[in-house]
Enzyme design. Structure first.
Site, mmCIF file in Angstrom:
data_model
loop_
_atom_site.group_PDB
_atom_site.id
_atom_site.type_symbol
_atom_site.label_atom_id
_atom_site.label_comp_id
_atom_site.label_asym_id
_atom_site.label_seq_id
_atom_site.Cartn_x
_atom_site.Cartn_y
_atom_site.Cartn_z
ATOM 1 C CG HIS A 1 -1.138 -0.715 1.309
ATOM 2 N ND1 HIS A 1 -2.937 -1.999 0.520
ATOM 3 C CD2 HIS A 1 -1.219 -2.655 1.876
ATOM 4 C CE1 HIS A 1 -2.623 -3.172 0.917
ATOM 5 N NE2 HIS A 1 -1.987 -2.993 1.861
ATOM 6 C CB CYS A 2 1.839 3.921 -1.781
ATOM 7 S SG CYS A 2 1.264 3.177 -2.896
ATOM 8 C CB CYS A 3 3.455 2.667 3.206
ATOM 9 S SG CYS A 3 1.417 2.400 3.962
#
Lengths: 228, 153
Positions: free
Chosen positions: A183-185
């Site tokens: 999730h982009c993290c």
């Protein structure tokens, strides 16, 4: 930390604030004058709108000061052999043929959201997340990630013994669409010491019945993986 | 589409208890594989002897049931094969997982083919093909002494 507080703090140190509001804009009441940020970007497809279109809000003083990021038809005022001047805002930043169909569609998306009312959307999503959270908390194998005050419209979780990508495939077959991965993290996942996570999110179109289906399908994962 | 076909007992079993997991003692070739889209990482180690036979092979990594089972089954099948046979098997597997209805490689015994065909359910799930192929691409990188991290694209 709320965006407004971050903005105030940054401004007190003379820092320009650029906000990625793609996730905020569909779920929160937005008032650019109140937020006072310098830039705010949104992604139209996350607001019940078309793909391929985004909006960048910027304070006039910055937009006037910055050079155009690309050249093309319609962004020019005058071109001479030795000098060039650009059109007024927003033309300076809108080179070439615009995505007309998407712009018209997005206008309708905003009207749709306004017709439902952002307060109603926020209440609906908060109710659903609360319901989903209670439901998943009762499910022994599910580990919910993060439960802050003022939680957004998402339920992030892991399931003991089943990798998030396997969860996503099984849920998908049951008609429940979630996202799995980083999730982009990635940094947060490293900190939490998990390889990936599963994430269900809610919107206007969801109901409590959908969350029941989510929970049933998680139980189906356990069944397929022979877990208790 | 059939989840039972994708998550067969043998896949779940290999996924849960992968064979040849860890770093083999005397490897002389190795390579890393990475799948940025799903975050899977794999490291394949092998020992290729003087007769170009894969004497030992193992892998390290973590990922979904499909990726772990695929790596586990691969190491099981490749062990003992020579370099040429191994490459043919990889080609055959990659062809099968993408489009071919069956395995054709002459270097695979019938029971080995049956085992490998347990992964064929993956082809109905295009999003998951890369989970199944990463370790295989990484194995080829190791054989070829590639310095670059293997990818599935």
């Amino acid at each position: 930390m709320p965006v407004k507080e971050i903005t105030d703090l940054a401004h007190s140190k003379g820092i320009i604030v650029v906000i990625d509001g793609c996730q905020g804009a569909p779920h929160l009441k937005l008032d650019m004058q109140d937020l006072d940020c310098d830039f705010y970007a949104i992604s139209c497809h996350k607001m019940y709108g078309p793909t391929g279109l985004g909006v960048l809000y910027g304070k006039k003083k910055w937009l006037e000061e910055l050079p155009p990021y690309q050249g093309g038809g319609g962004m020019i005022r005058e071109v001479k052999k030795d000098k060039i001047s650009y059109g007024d805002l927003p033309n300076k930043y809108e080179a070439g043929t615009m995505a007309t169909a998407q712009v018209i569609a997005f206008d309708q998306s905003i009207k749709f959201m306004e017709s439902v009312g952002i307060e109603n959307i926020m209440k609906h999503e908060a109710d659903l997340v609360e319901y989903g959270q209670e439901l998943l908390q009762k499910n022994n194998s599910v580990k919910l990630i993060g439960s802050p005050k003022n939680k957004g419209g998402v339920l992030s979780f892991t399931l003991e013994g089943v990798h998030p990508h396997d969860i996503a495939t099984i849920l998908d077959e049951d008609g429940v669409a979630i996202r799995a991965g980083h999730h982009c993290c990635q940094i947060l996942h490293d900190k939490l010491n998990i390889p990936a996570s599963a994430r269900a999110s809610v919107g206007i179109y969801n109901t409590k019945d959908d969350l029941d289906k989510l929970n049933d399908s998680i139980n189906n994962c356990k069944k397929i993986f022979n877990l208790k | 589409m059939n989840l039972k076909e994708l998550y067969q007992e043998i896949i779940l079993e290999h996924g849960k208890n992968p064979r040849n997991l860890g770093k083999t003692h005397e490897f002389n070739k190795d390579a890393k594989g990475h799948n940025p889209l799903c975050g899977d990482n794999v490291h394949v180690y092998l020992k290729l002897n003087g007769q170009k036979i894969v004497e030992d092979i193992s892998f390290e990594g973590s990922g979904c049931a499909i990726s772990m089972a695929s790596a586990s089954i691969m190491t099981d099948l490749i062990k003992g094969k020579n370099e040429h046979e191994a490459k043919e098997i990889v080609e055959d597997f990659l062809g099968m997982i993408k489009e071919n209805p069956e395995l054709k490689c002459e270097y695979l015994k019938e029971d080995e083919k049956t085992k490998l065909m347990c992964l064929s359910g993956v082809k109905q799930y295009p999003m998951r093909v890369k989970c199944a192929t990463l370790s295989w691409h990484t194995f080829v990188s190791a054989l070829d002494n590639s310095e670059e991290t293997a990818k599935t694209e």
